[in-house]
Design a protein around this motif. Structure first.
Motif, PDB file in Angstrom:
ATOM      1  N   SER A   1       6.312   0.504   0.106  1.00 15.86           N
ATOM      2  CA  SER A   1       5.300   1.308  -0.660  1.00 15.86           C
ATOM      3  C   SER A   1       5.468   1.497  -2.566  1.00 15.86           C
ATOM      4  O   SER A   1       4.620   1.210  -3.015  1.00 15.86           O
ATOM      5  N   ALA A   2       6.576   1.095  -2.832  1.00 17.08           N
ATOM      6  CA  ALA A   2       6.440   1.496  -3.929  1.00 17.08           C
ATOM      7  C   ALA A   2       6.268   2.980  -4.544  1.00 17.08           C
ATOM      8  O   ALA A   2       5.555   3.434  -5.877  1.00 17.08           O
ATOM      9  N   HIS A   3       6.303   4.245  -3.514  1.00 16.77           N
ATOM     10  CA  HIS A   3       5.784   4.963  -3.492  1.00 16.77           C
ATOM     11  C   HIS A   3       6.477   6.111  -4.661  1.00 16.77           C
ATOM     12  O   HIS A   3       7.424   6.317  -4.058  1.00 16.77           O
TER      13      HIS A   3
ATOM     14  N   ALA B   1       2.432   4.232  -8.860  1.00 16.17           N
ATOM     15  CA  ALA B   1       0.953   4.814  -7.691  1.00 16.17           C
ATOM     16  C   ALA B   1       2.278   5.543  -6.658  1.00 16.17           C
ATOM     17  O   ALA B   1       2.990   5.509  -6.050  1.00 16.17           O
ATOM     18  N   SER B   2       1.045   6.036  -5.934  1.00 13.97           N
ATOM     19  CA  SER B   2       1.457   7.250  -4.439  1.00 13.97           C
ATOM     20  C   SER B   2       1.411   5.654  -3.391  1.00 13.97           C
ATOM     21  O   SER B   2       0.006   5.463  -3.129  1.00 13.97           O
ATOM     22  N   GLY B   3       1.816   5.253  -2.649  1.00 13.58           N
ATOM     23  CA  GLY B   3       2.315   4.164  -1.940  1.00 13.58           C
ATOM     24  C   GLY B   3       2.321   4.460  -0.419  1.00 13.58           C
ATOM     25  O   GLY B   3       1.987   3.930   0.752  1.00 13.58           O
TER      26      GLY B   3
ATOM     27  N   ASP C   1      11.046   2.227   4.617  1.00 14.15           N
ATOM     28  CA  ASP C   1      10.335   2.030   2.991  1.00 14.15           C
ATOM     29  C   ASP C   1      11.548   1.841   2.465  1.00 14.15           C
ATOM     30  O   ASP C   1      12.201   2.849   1.827  1.00 14.15           O
ATOM     31  N   LEU C   2      11.566   0.711   1.600  1.00 17.45           N
ATOM     32  CA  LEU C   2      12.307   0.373   1.050  1.00 17.45           C
ATOM     33  C   LEU C   2      12.532   1.087  -0.646  1.00 17.45           C
ATOM     34  O   LEU C   2      11.772   0.038  -1.218  1.00 17.45           O
ATOM     35  N   GLY C   3      13.108   1.552  -1.320  1.00 19.69           N
ATOM     36  CA  GLY C   3      12.753   1.807  -2.850  1.00 19.69           C
ATOM     37  C   GLY C   3      12.032   3.193  -2.880  1.00 19.69           C
ATOM     38  O   GLY C   3      10.881   2.399  -3.993  1.00 19.69           O
ATOM     39  N   VAL C   4      11.886   3.964  -2.420  1.00 18.77           N
ATOM     40  CA  VAL C   4      10.014   4.935  -2.223  1.00 18.77           C
ATOM     41  C   VAL C   4      11.195   6.227  -3.966  1.00 18.77           C
ATOM     42  O   VAL C   4      12.555   6.276  -3.911  1.00 18.77           O
ATOM     43  N   PHE C   5      10.503   6.694  -4.560  1.00 22.79           N
ATOM     44  CA  PHE C   5      11.238   7.709  -5.876  1.00 22.79           C
ATOM     45  C   PHE C   5      10.479   9.801  -5.379  1.00 22.79           C
ATOM     46  O   PHE C   5      11.416  10.053  -6.069  1.00 22.79           O
ATOM     47  N   ALA C   6      10.268   9.331  -4.335  1.00 27.64           N
ATOM     48  CA  ALA C   6      10.064  10.819  -4.377  1.00 27.64           C
ATOM     49  C   ALA C   6      10.266  10.874  -2.441  1.00 27.64           C
ATOM     50  O   ALA C   6       9.801  10.375  -1.860  1.00 27.64           O
ATOM     51  N   VAL C   7      11.176  12.396  -2.167  1.00 25.15           N
ATOM     52  CA  VAL C   7      10.443  12.353  -0.379  1.00 25.15           C
ATOM     53  C   VAL C   7       9.857  12.429  -0.009  1.00 25.15           C
ATOM     54  O   VAL C   7       9.494  14.165  -0.390  1.00 25.15           O
TER      55      VAL C   7
END
Length: 401
Positions: A282-284, A303-305, A50-56
Protein backbone atom coordinates in the motif's frame (compact mmCIF):
# COMPACT_ATOMS: atom_id res chain seq x y z
CA UNK A 1 -14.69 -23.24 16.53
CA UNK A 2 -15.86 -21.17 13.60
CA UNK A 3 -16.60 -22.47 10.12
CA UNK A 4 -16.58 -20.27 7.05
CA UNK A 5 -18.93 -21.77 4.46
CA UNK A 6 -19.68 -21.14 0.82
CA UNK A 7 -16.72 -18.99 -0.15
CA UNK A 8 -14.06 -19.43 -2.79
CA UNK A 9 -10.78 -20.10 -0.98
CA UNK A 10 -7.77 -18.55 -2.68
CA UNK A 11 -4.12 -18.63 -1.74
CA UNK A 12 -0.82 -19.22 -3.46
CA UNK A 13 -1.77 -22.88 -3.98
CA UNK A 14 -4.76 -21.93 -6.16
CA UNK A 15 -8.52 -21.57 -6.00
CA UNK A 16 -11.00 -24.10 -4.60
CA UNK A 17 -14.42 -24.18 -2.99
CA UNK A 18 -14.82 -25.60 0.48
CA UNK A 19 -15.25 -24.88 4.15
CA UNK A 20 -12.59 -23.29 6.29
CA UNK A 21 -12.52 -24.14 9.99
CA UNK A 22 -10.97 -21.87 12.60
CA UNK A 23 -10.05 -23.28 16.00
CA UNK A 24 -8.68 -20.58 18.28
CA UNK A 25 -6.08 -18.63 16.35
CA UNK A 26 -5.36 -21.37 13.79
CA UNK A 27 -6.92 -22.89 10.72
CA UNK A 28 -8.04 -26.38 11.68
CA UNK A 29 -8.98 -29.61 9.94
CA UNK A 30 -11.71 -30.70 12.35
CA UNK A 31 -15.36 -29.70 12.15
CA UNK A 32 -17.85 -29.40 15.00
CA UNK A 33 -18.11 -25.66 14.82
CA UNK A 34 -20.22 -23.55 17.13
CA UNK A 35 -20.53 -20.60 14.78
CA UNK A 36 -20.93 -20.34 11.00
CA UNK A 37 -19.92 -17.43 8.79
CA UNK A 38 -21.74 -17.42 5.45
CA UNK A 39 -19.27 -16.48 2.72
CA UNK A 40 -21.47 -17.45 -0.22
CA UNK A 41 -20.41 -15.48 -3.28
CA UNK A 42 -17.36 -14.14 -1.48
CA UNK A 43 -13.63 -14.77 -1.78
CA UNK A 44 -11.59 -15.86 1.22
CA UNK A 45 -7.95 -14.76 1.06
CA UNK A 46 -5.06 -14.87 3.52
CA UNK A 47 -4.79 -11.63 5.47
CA UNK A 48 -2.65 -9.05 3.71
CA UNK A 49 0.94 -8.57 4.88
CA UNK A 50 1.60 -4.95 3.99
CA UNK A 51 5.33 -4.49 3.48
CA UNK A 52 6.72 -1.02 4.08
CA UNK A 53 4.12 1.20 5.77
CA UNK A 54 5.08 4.46 7.42
CA UNK A 55 2.32 4.53 10.03
CA UNK A 56 0.54 1.92 12.12
CA UNK A 57 -3.22 2.40 11.89
CA UNK A 58 -5.28 -0.51 13.16
CA UNK A 59 -8.62 0.73 11.87
CA UNK A 60 -7.41 1.56 8.39
CA UNK A 61 -5.52 -1.72 8.11
CA UNK A 62 -8.45 -3.85 9.24
CA UNK A 63 -10.79 -2.08 6.83
CA UNK A 64 -8.38 -2.90 4.03
CA UNK A 65 -8.00 -6.60 4.87
CA UNK A 66 -4.52 -6.12 6.32
CA UNK A 67 -3.55 -8.29 9.29
CA UNK A 68 0.18 -7.58 9.49
CA UNK A 69 2.31 -4.60 8.56
CA UNK A 70 6.06 -4.24 8.15
CA UNK A 71 6.80 -0.82 9.62
CA UNK A 72 9.46 1.36 8.02
CA UNK A 73 12.10 2.68 10.42
CA UNK A 74 11.31 6.31 9.52
CA UNK A 75 9.57 6.99 12.80
CA UNK A 76 10.10 9.59 15.47
CA UNK A 77 12.44 8.51 16.95
CA UNK A 78 14.00 6.36 14.22
CA UNK A 79 13.85 2.59 14.79
CA UNK A 80 17.58 2.16 15.36
CA UNK A 81 17.44 0.89 18.93
CA UNK A 82 16.25 -2.47 20.33
CA UNK A 83 13.92 -0.83 22.84
CA UNK A 84 12.19 1.20 20.15
CA UNK A 85 11.86 -1.86 17.93
CA UNK A 86 10.35 -3.91 20.75
CA UNK A 87 7.83 -1.20 21.57
CA UNK A 88 6.82 -0.90 17.92
CA UNK A 89 6.38 -4.66 17.61
CA UNK A 90 3.94 -4.75 20.52
CA UNK A 91 2.10 -1.51 19.77
CA UNK A 92 -0.97 -2.82 17.96
CA UNK A 93 -1.41 -6.42 19.13
CA UNK A 94 -3.60 -8.42 19.09
CA UNK A 95 -5.67 -6.74 16.37
CA UNK A 96 -2.69 -6.03 14.12
CA UNK A 97 0.78 -7.46 14.15
CA UNK A 98 3.58 -5.04 13.47
CA UNK A 99 6.89 -6.33 12.13
CA UNK A 100 9.37 -3.46 12.50
CA UNK A 101 12.13 -2.96 9.95
CA UNK A 102 15.38 -2.02 11.65
CA UNK A 103 17.10 1.15 10.49
CA UNK A 104 20.07 0.26 8.33
CA UNK A 105 22.09 3.16 9.74
CA UNK A 106 21.86 5.16 12.95
CA UNK A 107 19.31 7.90 12.57
CA UNK A 108 18.94 6.82 8.92
CA UNK A 109 21.78 9.21 8.19
CA UNK A 110 23.52 6.76 5.87
CA UNK A 111 26.76 6.76 7.82
CA UNK A 112 27.17 4.44 10.82
CA UNK A 113 25.57 1.00 10.86
CA UNK A 114 22.94 0.31 13.51
CA UNK A 115 23.05 -2.84 15.66
CA UNK A 116 20.97 -5.34 13.68
CA UNK A 117 21.57 -8.38 15.89
CA UNK A 118 20.08 -6.76 18.98
CA UNK A 119 17.17 -5.30 17.03
CA UNK A 120 16.44 -8.69 15.51
CA UNK A 121 16.16 -10.20 18.98
CA UNK A 122 13.79 -7.32 19.83
CA UNK A 123 11.47 -8.17 16.93
CA UNK A 124 12.88 -6.62 13.75
CA UNK A 125 12.22 -8.79 10.69
CA UNK A 126 14.40 -7.02 8.13
CA UNK A 127 16.68 -4.03 7.69
CA UNK A 128 15.61 -0.93 5.73
CA UNK A 129 17.32 2.16 4.39
CA UNK A 130 14.18 4.23 5.00
CA UNK A 131 12.88 6.87 2.62
CA UNK A 132 16.39 7.62 1.37
CA UNK A 133 19.08 5.96 -0.67
CA UNK A 134 22.42 5.30 1.04
CA UNK A 135 24.79 7.39 -1.03
CA UNK A 136 28.01 5.95 0.35
CA UNK A 137 28.62 2.67 -1.52
CA UNK A 138 31.01 1.49 1.18
CA UNK A 139 28.32 1.89 3.82
CA UNK A 140 25.76 0.09 1.65
CA UNK A 141 28.18 -2.75 1.10
CA UNK A 142 28.62 -3.11 4.86
CA UNK A 143 24.84 -2.93 5.38
CA UNK A 144 24.34 -5.83 2.98
CA UNK A 145 27.20 -7.87 4.41
CA UNK A 146 26.05 -7.44 8.03
CA UNK A 147 22.40 -8.10 7.27
CA UNK A 148 23.33 -11.08 5.13
CA UNK A 149 25.38 -12.60 7.94
CA UNK A 150 22.22 -12.56 10.09
CA UNK A 151 19.99 -13.91 7.34
CA UNK A 152 18.07 -10.63 7.09
CA UNK A 153 16.71 -9.04 3.94
CA UNK A 154 17.65 -5.41 3.25
CA UNK A 155 14.71 -3.27 2.08
CA UNK A 156 16.12 -0.45 -0.02
CA UNK A 157 14.87 2.81 -1.46
CA UNK A 158 16.04 2.97 -5.07
CA UNK A 159 16.72 6.54 -6.11
CA UNK A 160 20.19 7.94 -6.70
CA UNK A 161 20.28 10.94 -4.40
CA UNK A 162 22.82 12.78 -6.53
CA UNK A 163 20.48 12.73 -9.51
CA UNK A 164 17.23 13.12 -7.60
CA UNK A 165 18.41 16.00 -5.43
CA UNK A 166 15.39 17.99 -4.27
CA UNK A 167 13.23 17.01 -7.23
CA UNK A 168 9.52 16.50 -6.63
CA UNK A 169 8.56 15.09 -10.04
CA UNK A 170 9.87 13.03 -12.94
CA UNK A 171 11.43 14.90 -15.83
CA UNK A 172 9.00 15.23 -18.71
CA UNK A 173 6.34 17.39 -20.29
CA UNK A 174 4.21 17.61 -17.15
CA UNK A 175 7.05 18.75 -14.89
CA UNK A 176 8.11 21.29 -17.51
CA UNK A 177 4.57 22.60 -17.99
CA UNK A 178 4.09 23.15 -14.27
CA UNK A 179 7.63 24.31 -13.55
CA UNK A 180 8.29 21.56 -11.02
CA UNK A 181 11.79 20.58 -9.87
CA UNK A 182 12.30 17.27 -11.66
CA UNK A 183 14.81 14.42 -11.83
CA UNK A 184 15.40 11.90 -14.60
CA UNK A 185 13.73 8.51 -14.22
CA UNK A 186 17.24 7.11 -14.68
CA UNK A 187 17.91 8.01 -11.02
CA UNK A 188 16.08 4.83 -10.08
CA UNK A 189 17.98 2.58 -12.47
CA UNK A 190 21.31 4.04 -11.30
CA UNK A 191 20.51 3.13 -7.70
CA UNK A 192 19.26 -0.33 -8.65
CA UNK A 193 22.37 -1.04 -10.74
CA UNK A 194 24.75 -0.15 -7.91
CA UNK A 195 22.90 -2.15 -5.30
CA UNK A 196 22.66 -5.18 -7.58
CA UNK A 197 26.42 -5.07 -8.03
CA UNK A 198 26.81 -5.09 -4.26
CA UNK A 199 24.37 -8.00 -3.94
CA UNK A 200 26.44 -9.91 -6.46
CA UNK A 201 29.48 -9.44 -4.26
CA UNK A 202 27.94 -9.97 -0.83
CA UNK A 203 25.23 -12.53 -1.64
CA UNK A 204 22.83 -10.73 0.68
CA UNK A 205 19.08 -10.66 0.06
CA UNK A 206 17.83 -7.32 -1.21
CA UNK A 207 14.27 -6.10 -1.74
CA UNK A 208 13.63 -2.84 -3.55
CA UNK A 209 10.56 -1.47 -1.77
CA UNK A 210 9.28 0.22 -4.91
CA UNK A 211 10.55 -0.10 -8.47
CA UNK A 212 8.70 2.07 -10.97
CA UNK A 213 10.69 2.50 -14.20
CA UNK A 214 11.25 0.39 -17.28
CA UNK A 215 15.05 0.47 -17.05
CA UNK A 216 15.05 -0.57 -13.43
CA UNK A 217 12.65 -3.45 -14.12
CA UNK A 218 15.00 -4.67 -16.85
CA UNK A 219 17.86 -4.67 -14.35
CA UNK A 220 15.87 -6.58 -11.74
CA UNK A 221 14.62 -9.03 -14.37
CA UNK A 222 18.18 -9.72 -15.52
CA UNK A 223 19.45 -10.06 -11.96
CA UNK A 224 16.80 -12.65 -11.20
CA UNK A 225 17.74 -14.55 -14.33
CA UNK A 226 21.32 -14.68 -13.01
CA UNK A 227 20.03 -16.11 -9.75
CA UNK A 228 20.67 -13.12 -7.52
CA UNK A 229 18.56 -13.03 -4.34
CA UNK A 230 16.68 -9.86 -5.29
CA UNK A 231 12.99 -8.99 -5.14
CA UNK A 232 10.99 -5.83 -5.72
CA UNK A 233 7.65 -4.30 -4.92
CA UNK A 234 5.28 -1.64 -6.13
CA UNK A 235 2.13 0.17 -4.97
CA UNK A 236 -1.09 0.55 -7.00
CA UNK A 237 -0.37 4.26 -7.46
CA UNK A 238 2.47 3.57 -9.88
CA UNK A 239 0.54 0.85 -11.70
CA UNK A 240 -2.55 2.96 -12.31
CA UNK A 241 -1.38 6.57 -12.48
CA UNK A 242 1.20 8.44 -14.52
CA UNK A 243 2.82 11.85 -14.05
CA UNK A 244 -0.14 13.64 -15.60
CA UNK A 245 -1.90 13.04 -12.26
CA UNK A 246 0.18 15.82 -10.68
CA UNK A 247 -1.52 18.31 -13.01
CA UNK A 248 -3.06 21.37 -11.40
CA UNK A 249 -0.47 20.86 -8.65
CA UNK A 250 -2.46 18.08 -7.01
CA UNK A 251 -0.40 17.44 -3.90
CA UNK A 252 -2.24 14.17 -3.20
CA UNK A 253 -0.27 12.84 -6.20
CA UNK A 254 3.04 14.01 -4.72
CA UNK A 255 4.71 10.66 -4.03
CA UNK A 256 8.13 9.15 -3.47
CA UNK A 257 9.22 7.81 -5.90
CA UNK A 258 7.35 10.32 -8.06
CA UNK A 259 4.75 9.24 -10.58
CA UNK A 260 6.38 8.25 -13.87
CA UNK A 261 5.65 8.52 -17.57
CA UNK A 262 2.98 6.34 -19.09
CA UNK A 263 5.67 4.25 -20.79
CA UNK A 264 7.08 3.42 -17.37
CA UNK A 265 3.61 2.78 -15.96
CA UNK A 266 2.94 0.27 -18.74
CA UNK A 267 6.35 -1.33 -18.09
CA UNK A 268 5.29 -1.75 -14.47
CA UNK A 269 2.11 -3.53 -15.55
CA UNK A 270 4.19 -5.89 -17.70
CA UNK A 271 6.63 -6.49 -14.83
CA UNK A 272 3.68 -7.40 -12.63
CA UNK A 273 2.33 -9.71 -15.31
CA UNK A 274 5.63 -11.52 -15.99
CA UNK A 275 6.59 -12.07 -12.34
CA UNK A 276 9.37 -9.51 -12.04
CA UNK A 277 7.42 -7.78 -9.26
CA UNK A 278 7.12 -9.87 -6.12
CA UNK A 279 5.19 -7.68 -3.70
CA UNK A 280 2.18 -5.41 -3.99
CA UNK A 281 2.08 -2.97 -1.07
CA UNK A 282 0.00 0.00 0.00
CA UNK A 283 2.95 2.34 0.69
CA UNK A 284 0.61 3.66 3.40
CA UNK A 285 1.86 7.09 4.38
CA UNK A 286 -1.04 9.22 5.66
CA UNK A 287 -0.40 12.93 5.59
CA UNK A 288 -2.62 15.52 7.18
CA UNK A 289 -3.66 18.85 5.65
CA UNK A 290 -0.73 20.62 7.27
CA UNK A 291 1.58 18.53 5.07
CA UNK A 292 -0.50 18.54 1.90
CA UNK A 293 -2.18 21.95 1.73
CA UNK A 294 1.02 23.57 0.58
CA UNK A 295 2.57 24.53 -2.75
CA UNK A 296 3.35 21.29 -4.60
CA UNK A 297 7.11 21.47 -4.11
CA UNK A 298 6.69 22.13 -0.38
CA UNK A 299 4.14 19.39 0.29
CA UNK A 300 5.26 16.13 1.85
CA UNK A 301 5.29 13.02 -0.38
CA UNK A 302 3.02 10.12 0.46
CA UNK A 303 -0.52 8.81 0.23
CA UNK A 304 -2.92 6.93 2.43
CA UNK A 305 -3.13 3.50 0.84
CA UNK A 306 -4.20 0.88 3.37
CA UNK A 307 -7.89 1.06 2.54
CA UNK A 308 -7.49 1.01 -1.24
CA UNK A 309 -4.75 -1.62 -1.78
CA UNK A 310 -7.06 -4.63 -1.96
CA UNK A 311 -9.74 -2.94 -4.05
CA UNK A 312 -7.27 -1.61 -6.61
CA UNK A 313 -5.53 -5.00 -6.76
CA UNK A 314 -8.87 -6.66 -7.53
CA UNK A 315 -9.15 -4.27 -10.47
CA UNK A 316 -5.90 -5.72 -11.82
CA UNK A 317 -7.47 -9.18 -11.58
CA UNK A 318 -10.54 -8.05 -13.49
CA UNK A 319 -8.27 -6.51 -16.13
CA UNK A 320 -6.50 -9.86 -16.57
CA UNK A 321 -3.09 -8.61 -15.44
CA UNK A 322 -2.93 -11.14 -12.60
CA UNK A 323 -5.18 -13.91 -11.30
CA UNK A 324 -6.43 -14.37 -7.76
CA UNK A 325 -3.71 -16.83 -6.59
CA UNK A 326 -1.09 -14.37 -7.86
CA UNK A 327 -2.82 -11.59 -5.95
CA UNK A 328 -2.60 -13.73 -2.82
CA UNK A 329 1.09 -14.28 -3.47
CA UNK A 330 1.80 -10.60 -4.07
CA UNK A 331 -0.04 -9.32 -1.04
CA UNK A 332 0.48 -12.09 1.49
CA UNK A 333 2.66 -15.14 0.78
CA UNK A 334 5.59 -13.29 -0.80
CA UNK A 335 5.92 -10.51 1.81
CA UNK A 336 5.51 -13.12 4.56
CA UNK A 337 8.35 -15.17 3.09
CA UNK A 338 10.54 -12.10 2.73
CA UNK A 339 10.00 -11.24 6.40
CA UNK A 340 10.30 -14.83 7.57
CA UNK A 341 6.88 -14.88 9.24
CA UNK A 342 4.49 -17.84 9.25
CA UNK A 343 1.33 -16.80 7.42
CA UNK A 344 -0.01 -16.23 3.93
CA UNK A 345 -1.68 -19.57 3.28
CA UNK A 346 -5.05 -21.20 3.88
CA UNK A 347 -4.13 -24.61 5.23
CA UNK A 348 -4.40 -26.56 8.42
CA UNK A 349 -2.14 -25.22 11.14
CA UNK A 350 -1.67 -21.81 9.55
CA UNK A 351 -2.58 -18.68 11.52
CA UNK A 352 -6.25 -17.76 11.16
CA UNK A 353 -5.45 -14.43 9.49
CA UNK A 354 -8.07 -14.00 6.77
CA UNK A 355 -9.97 -11.48 4.75
CA UNK A 356 -13.38 -12.18 3.25
CA UNK A 357 -13.94 -10.13 0.12
CA UNK A 358 -17.08 -9.22 -1.78
CA UNK A 359 -15.61 -8.98 -5.29
CA UNK A 360 -18.72 -7.34 -6.74
CA UNK A 361 -19.41 -4.63 -4.20
CA UNK A 362 -19.41 -1.22 -5.90
CA UNK A 363 -18.28 1.83 -3.94
CA UNK A 364 -16.55 5.14 -4.43
CA UNK A 365 -13.20 5.96 -2.82
CA UNK A 366 -13.77 8.85 -0.45
CA UNK A 367 -10.76 9.99 1.54
CA UNK A 368 -12.97 11.95 3.90
CA UNK A 369 -14.54 8.68 5.06
CA UNK A 370 -11.31 6.74 5.58
CA UNK A 371 -10.63 5.15 8.93
CA UNK A 372 -7.09 6.44 8.48
CA UNK A 373 -5.90 9.55 10.27
CA UNK A 374 -5.67 11.25 6.87
CA UNK A 375 -7.52 10.77 3.60
CA UNK A 376 -4.83 11.91 1.20
CA UNK A 377 -5.36 9.58 -1.73
CA UNK A 378 -4.85 10.37 -5.41
CA UNK A 379 -7.79 8.05 -6.10
CA UNK A 380 -10.28 10.22 -4.24
CA UNK A 381 -13.68 10.05 -5.96
CA UNK A 382 -12.81 7.01 -8.10
CA UNK A 383 -15.66 4.49 -8.49
CA UNK A 384 -14.34 0.97 -7.75
CA UNK A 385 -15.58 -2.57 -7.25
CA UNK A 386 -14.70 -5.12 -4.57
CA UNK A 387 -14.18 -4.63 -0.86
CA UNK A 388 -13.14 -6.42 2.30
CA UNK A 389 -16.31 -7.25 4.22
CA UNK A 390 -14.70 -9.08 7.14
CA UNK A 391 -11.14 -9.22 8.39
CA UNK A 392 -10.08 -11.91 10.85
CA UNK A 393 -6.83 -11.75 12.81
CA UNK A 394 -5.81 -14.72 14.92
CA UNK A 395 -9.35 -16.11 14.74
CA UNK A 396 -10.96 -12.84 15.93
CA UNK A 397 -13.03 -10.59 13.71
CA UNK A 398 -11.35 -7.18 13.72
CA UNK A 399 -13.44 -5.61 10.97
CA UNK A 400 -16.91 -6.28 9.61
CA UNK A 401 -18.75 -4.20 7.07
Amino acid sequence: MVIIRGGKLVDIAGERHGDLVIDGDKIAAATGSTKTIDATGKIVLPGIVDLGVFAVERGASAAGGITRVALMPDQSPVLDDPGLVQRAALAAKPALWVHPLAAATKGLRGEELAEYALMTRAGAKAVATGRSWIADSGVMRRVLAYAGSLGLTVVAHAEDGGLAGTAVATEGETATLYGLPAAPAMAEAMAVARDLALVEETGARLHFRQVTTSRAFDLVRAAKARGLPVTCGIAPTHLLLNDIAVGDYRTFARLSPPLRSDDDRRAAIEALRDGTIDVLCSAHDPRGPEAKRLPFADAEPGASGAETLLTLALGLVRDGVIDLPRLAALTSANPAKLLGVDCGRLETGAPADLVIVDPDKPWRIDGARFASSAGNTPFDGLPVQGKAVRTIKGGRTIFEL
